[in-house]
Design a protein around this motif. Structure first.
Motif, short mmCIF file in Angstrom:
data_model
loop_
_atom_site.label_atom_id
_atom_site.label_comp_id
_atom_site.label_asym_id
_atom_site.label_seq_id
_atom_site.Cartn_x
_atom_site.Cartn_y
_atom_site.Cartn_z
N LEU A 12 128.15 54.98 12.58
CA LEU A 12 127.07 55.22 13.54
C LEU A 12 127.58 55.16 14.98
N THR A 13 128.51 54.26 15.25
CA THR A 13 129.11 54.18 16.58
C THR A 13 129.89 55.45 16.88
N ALA A 14 130.65 55.94 15.90
CA ALA A 14 131.40 57.19 16.09
C ALA A 14 130.45 58.36 16.33
N LYS A 15 129.35 58.39 15.61
CA LYS A 15 128.35 59.45 15.81
C LYS A 15 127.80 59.40 17.23
N SER A 16 127.50 58.21 17.71
CA SER A 16 126.98 58.04 19.07
C SER A 16 128.01 58.55 20.09
N GLU A 17 129.28 58.22 19.86
CA GLU A 17 130.34 58.66 20.77
C GLU A 17 130.50 60.18 20.77
N ARG A 18 130.36 60.81 19.59
CA ARG A 18 130.42 62.28 19.52
C ARG A 18 129.28 62.91 20.30
N ILE A 19 128.10 62.34 20.18
CA ILE A 19 126.94 62.87 20.91
C ILE A 19 127.17 62.76 22.41
N LEU A 20 127.65 61.59 22.87
CA LEU A 20 127.91 61.41 24.30
C LEU A 20 129.00 62.37 24.78
N LYS A 21 130.03 62.54 23.99
CA LYS A 21 131.12 63.45 24.37
C LYS A 21 130.59 64.88 24.48
N LYS A 22 129.79 65.29 23.54
CA LYS A 22 129.24 66.64 23.57
C LYS A 22 128.34 66.83 24.79
N ARG A 23 127.54 65.84 25.10
CA ARG A 23 126.68 65.92 26.29
C ARG A 23 127.50 66.05 27.57
N ARG A 24 128.59 65.25 27.66
CA ARG A 24 129.44 65.33 28.85
C ARG A 24 130.07 66.72 28.97
N MET A 25 130.54 67.24 27.86
CA MET A 25 131.17 68.57 27.87
C MET A 25 130.15 69.64 28.26
N GLU A 26 128.93 69.53 27.73
CA GLU A 26 127.90 70.53 28.05
C GLU A 26 127.50 70.47 29.51
N SER A 27 127.51 69.27 30.10
CA SER A 27 127.12 69.16 31.51
C SER A 27 128.21 69.70 32.44
N GLN A 28 129.44 69.82 31.94
CA GLN A 28 130.55 70.28 32.77
C GLN A 28 130.87 71.76 32.58
N LYS A 29 130.33 72.43 31.57
CA LYS A 29 130.69 73.82 31.33
C LYS A 29 129.87 74.75 32.24
N PRO A 30 130.45 75.89 32.58
CA PRO A 30 129.74 76.86 33.42
C PRO A 30 128.52 77.41 32.69
N ASP A 31 127.50 77.79 33.44
CA ASP A 31 126.29 78.37 32.85
C ASP A 31 126.64 79.58 32.00
N GLY A 32 125.99 79.68 30.84
CA GLY A 32 126.18 80.82 29.96
C GLY A 32 127.36 80.70 29.02
N GLN A 33 128.19 79.71 29.20
CA GLN A 33 129.35 79.55 28.31
C GLN A 33 128.90 78.86 27.03
N ASP A 34 129.18 79.47 25.89
CA ASP A 34 128.83 78.89 24.60
C ASP A 34 130.08 78.24 24.03
N ASP A 35 130.15 76.93 24.07
CA ASP A 35 131.35 76.22 23.66
C ASP A 35 130.97 75.13 22.68
N SER A 36 131.42 75.26 21.45
CA SER A 36 131.21 74.18 20.49
C SER A 36 132.57 73.57 20.19
N PHE A 37 132.89 72.54 20.94
CA PHE A 37 134.21 71.92 20.88
C PHE A 37 134.44 71.09 19.63
N ASP A 38 133.38 70.63 19.01
CA ASP A 38 133.52 69.70 17.90
C ASP A 38 132.53 70.06 16.81
N GLU A 39 133.03 70.62 15.71
CA GLU A 39 132.13 71.05 14.64
C GLU A 39 131.41 69.89 13.97
N ASN A 40 131.88 68.68 14.17
CA ASN A 40 131.22 67.51 13.58
C ASN A 40 130.08 66.98 14.45
N ALA A 41 130.00 67.42 15.67
CA ALA A 41 128.97 66.91 16.59
C ALA A 41 127.73 67.79 16.50
#
Length: 176
Positions: A12-41
């Protein structure tokens, strides 16, 4: 039980960390860019993932089966009374409360085994062990669920799987 709870909390802790990582990555990507960096997230659309709440939900759904105990063959295989488990694992109170009060492992009254008194006087007969494994398999097949996560002991799983030995903490997938 301890390994089961540690594994759940770590997952559950690892799941929480994946969610936070994905949120950070999404907040930093340029508008319109579709990036799924982690298929497990795949939980990125979860607004508030609370590890403690998820653990409590898991603990509420947990089922502890007496049939899943190790083949009673040495001192380390003797179980502890329900009250000991309730004291050691208060978060799992509901699951533990479903166990028999006193003994839920194999027991021969003429040659008692007792973990509290550090007594080991008898082994579980092989035919009893095989029947117990069969009862557990039958119980699984009668469930409406189709996927299970089962924590248990090596000798039990060797019998359950038809002879496959597992390493400590190994993950094994099988189909019944």
């Amino acid at each position: 039980i301890e390994t089961c709870t540690i594994g759940c909390k770590a997952g559950l802790t690892a799941k929480s960390e994946r969610i936070l990582k994905k949120r950070r990555m999404e907040s930093q990507k340029p508008d319109g860019q579709d990036d799924s960096f982690d298929e497990n997230a795949d939980e990125g659309n979860v607004d508030n993932f609370d590890v403690d709440a998820a653990y409590k939900d898991w603990a509420r759904k947990l089922i502890i089966r007496p049939d899943l105990t190790e083949h009673l063959y040495c001192t380390g295989d003797v179980g502890r009374p329900r009250w000991c488990l309730e004291n050691d694992f208060p978060d799992l109170g509901l699951a533990i409360s479903r166990l028999p009060e006193d003994r839920w492992w194999w027991y021969d009254a003429s040659k008692p085994n007792d973990a509290q008194k550090q007594q080991f006087n008898s082994k579980e007969p092989q035919n009893h062990f095989k029947n117990r494994v069969g009862r557990f398999k039958s119980w699984l097949l009668q469930r409406k669920e189709t996927n299970f996560v089962i924590f248990g002991h090596s000798t039990f799983f060797k019998e359950f799987s038809g002879g496959r030995s597992m390493k400590n903490c190994e993950i094994h997938t099988m189909r019944l």
